[in-house]
Design a protein around this motif. Structure first.
Motif, PDB file in Angstrom:
ATOM      1  N   ARG A 196      -1.471 -25.835 -14.547  1.00 15.93           N
ATOM      2  CA  ARG A 196      -1.750 -24.502 -14.012  1.00 15.93           C
ATOM      3  C   ARG A 196      -2.549 -23.726 -15.046  1.00 15.93           C
ATOM      4  O   ARG A 196      -2.263 -23.774 -16.235  1.00 15.93           O
ATOM      5  N   ARG A 231      -5.299 -15.706  -7.551  1.00 12.90           N
ATOM      6  CA  ARG A 231      -4.819 -15.972  -6.197  1.00 12.90           C
ATOM      7  C   ARG A 231      -4.198 -14.746  -5.549  1.00 12.90           C
ATOM      8  O   ARG A 231      -4.573 -14.383  -4.428  1.00 12.90           O
ATOM      9  N   LEU A 245      -7.032 -12.260  -4.687  1.00 14.27           N
ATOM     10  CA  LEU A 245      -7.908 -12.643  -3.588  1.00 14.27           C
ATOM     11  C   LEU A 245      -7.205 -12.612  -2.233  1.00 14.27           C
ATOM     12  O   LEU A 245      -7.862 -12.512  -1.202  1.00 14.27           O
ATOM     13  N   THR A 246      -5.882 -12.719  -2.252  1.00 11.53           N
ATOM     14  CA  THR A 246      -5.135 -12.665  -0.989  1.00 11.53           C
ATOM     15  C   THR A 246      -4.588 -11.273  -0.705  1.00 11.53           C
ATOM     16  O   THR A 246      -3.858 -11.079   0.265  1.00 11.53           O
ATOM     17  N   ARG A 270      -0.566 -26.783  -5.245  1.00 10.18           N
ATOM     18  CA  ARG A 270      -0.481 -25.351  -4.959  1.00 10.18           C
ATOM     19  C   ARG A 270       0.769 -24.796  -5.608  1.00 10.18           C
ATOM     20  O   ARG A 270       1.773 -24.532  -4.955  1.00 10.18           O
ATOM     21  N   GLY A 305      -9.423 -25.816  -7.512  1.00  7.10           N
ATOM     22  CA  GLY A 305      -8.953 -24.697  -6.707  1.00  7.10           C
ATOM     23  C   GLY A 305      -9.692 -23.404  -7.011  1.00  7.10           C
ATOM     24  O   GLY A 305      -9.099 -22.325  -6.970  1.00  7.10           O
ATOM     25  N   ASP A 317      -8.165 -22.815  -3.293  1.00  5.70           N
ATOM     26  CA  ASP A 317      -6.785 -22.369  -3.495  1.00  5.70           C
ATOM     27  C   ASP A 317      -6.392 -21.337  -2.444  1.00  5.70           C
ATOM     28  O   ASP A 317      -5.251 -21.299  -2.000  1.00  5.70           O
ATOM     29  N   THR A 318      -7.342 -20.503  -2.026  1.00  5.27           N
ATOM     30  CA  THR A 318      -7.064 -19.529  -0.971  1.00  5.27           C
ATOM     31  C   THR A 318      -7.559 -20.006   0.383  1.00  5.27           C
ATOM     32  O   THR A 318      -6.963 -19.685   1.405  1.00  5.27           O
ATOM     33  N   ASP A 337      -5.051 -21.738   2.978  1.00  2.95           N
ATOM     34  CA  ASP A 337      -4.191 -21.005   3.895  1.00  2.95           C
ATOM     35  C   ASP A 337      -4.833 -20.898   5.268  1.00  2.95           C
ATOM     36  O   ASP A 337      -4.194 -21.060   6.290  1.00  2.95           O
ATOM     37  N   GLU A 379     -16.615 -26.647  -3.787  1.00  2.00           N
ATOM     38  CA  GLU A 379     -15.476 -26.614  -4.709  1.00  2.00           C
ATOM     39  C   GLU A 379     -15.719 -27.510  -5.917  1.00  2.00           C
ATOM     40  O   GLU A 379     -15.496 -27.112  -7.062  1.00  2.00           O
ATOM     41  N   ALA A 402      -7.438 -22.157 -10.072  1.00  2.00           N
ATOM     42  CA  ALA A 402      -5.978 -22.131 -10.062  1.00  2.00           C
ATOM     43  C   ALA A 402      -5.394 -23.168 -11.005  1.00  2.00           C
ATOM     44  O   ALA A 402      -4.384 -22.924 -11.680  1.00  2.00           O
TER      45      ALA A 402
END
Length: 250
Positions: free
Chosen positions: A126, A134, A137-138, A167, A198, A202-203, A206, A227, A241
């Motif tokens: 990580r 993350r 951005l969310t 994740r 990621g 990473d986002t 979803d 990516e 990420a």
């Protein structure tokens, strides 16, 4: 990460060479089986009985030739010296394991000892340099602010987590590139290459998971290409990420 690992293997070893691979924390053995199918001799180490059972089931469904190329060992990655001789492997994988290890340096030193000269140590960790990306951005502003104000967290042993290796949840340790670079140099496997994992996906994952039906998104290949490109390009890779670090045994 699979493409990055393939690139490193091709770049380090002659084409067609059958490698001795150690996969520490192999999980359900998806990565280990992929390498065994490619012709390599793979040893997977895992301590979770449920994961061991799933790995054995998956291996049992493979042709005999692949089954003969793979060995499963139940144990802790910190005890590799008990099971194997130094220099026994050409490639050692440790993906998504340091997230759950309170003191990673002894583990990494032990893994480096397992490498033959010129061997490759592949780590996925990580990213402790971008914990706020993350949640920011969310739209989770409180979590983003908390991440900006907090240092990378090292959980006590047995700490629970709601994420996965690809994740990770919020309650796992994170590592900084500069610190791991120094560690790899100190254990005799200095950093050879590193990637971000990621950066975008990473986002994006979803949204993909919420899509109706089992079909992947129509632009999946384009998304993966973007990516992968971002994962090897500054400054994007620095805010990924996860980090994928490759050290080479001197």
């Amino acid at each position: 990460m699979a493409r990055q690992l393939d690139e490193q293997i091709v770049g380090r070893f002659p084409v067609g060479r059958r490698l001795r691979v150690l996969d520490v924390g192999m999980g359900r053995a998806a990565r280990a089986l992929r390498l065994a199918r490619a012709g390599h001799q793979v040893t997977g180490v895992e301590q979770d009985p449920a994961m061991i059972s799933a790995a054995r089931t998956a291996l049992g469904a493979e042709p005999e030739g692949i089954r003969e190329r793979m060995r499963i060992v139940q144990g802790d990655g910190r005890d590799t010296g008990v099971h194997f001789l130094p220099g026994s492997f050409d490639v050692v994988l440790c993906h998504g394991v340091l997230l759950y290890v309170e003191e990673p340096d002894p583990l990494l030193a032990g893994l480096a000892r397992m490498l033959a000269p010129g061997g490759l140590l592949s780590l996925v960790v990580r990213n402790g340099d971008a914990p706020a990306m993350r949640p920011g951005l969310t739209g989770d502003w409180a979590a983003a602010l908390a991440a900006l104000e907090a240092a990378p967290r090292t959980p006590p042993r047995g700490d629970a987590d709601t994420g996965t290796a690809d994740r990770p949840g919020p309650d796992v340790r994170a590592d900084r590139l500069t610190a791991l670079t120094a560690t790899l140099a100190g254990i005799g496997a200095p950093l050879h290459a590193w990637y971000g994992v990621g950066v975008f996906t990473d986002t994006a994952a979803d949204t993909d998971q919420a899509a109706d039906g089992p079909e992947p998104p129509a632009d999946l290949e384009v998304m993966l290409a973007a990516e992968e490109r971002a994962g090897r390009t500054d400054p994007y890779r620095g805010v990924a990420a996860l980090l994928h670090l490759c050290g080479v045994r001197g």
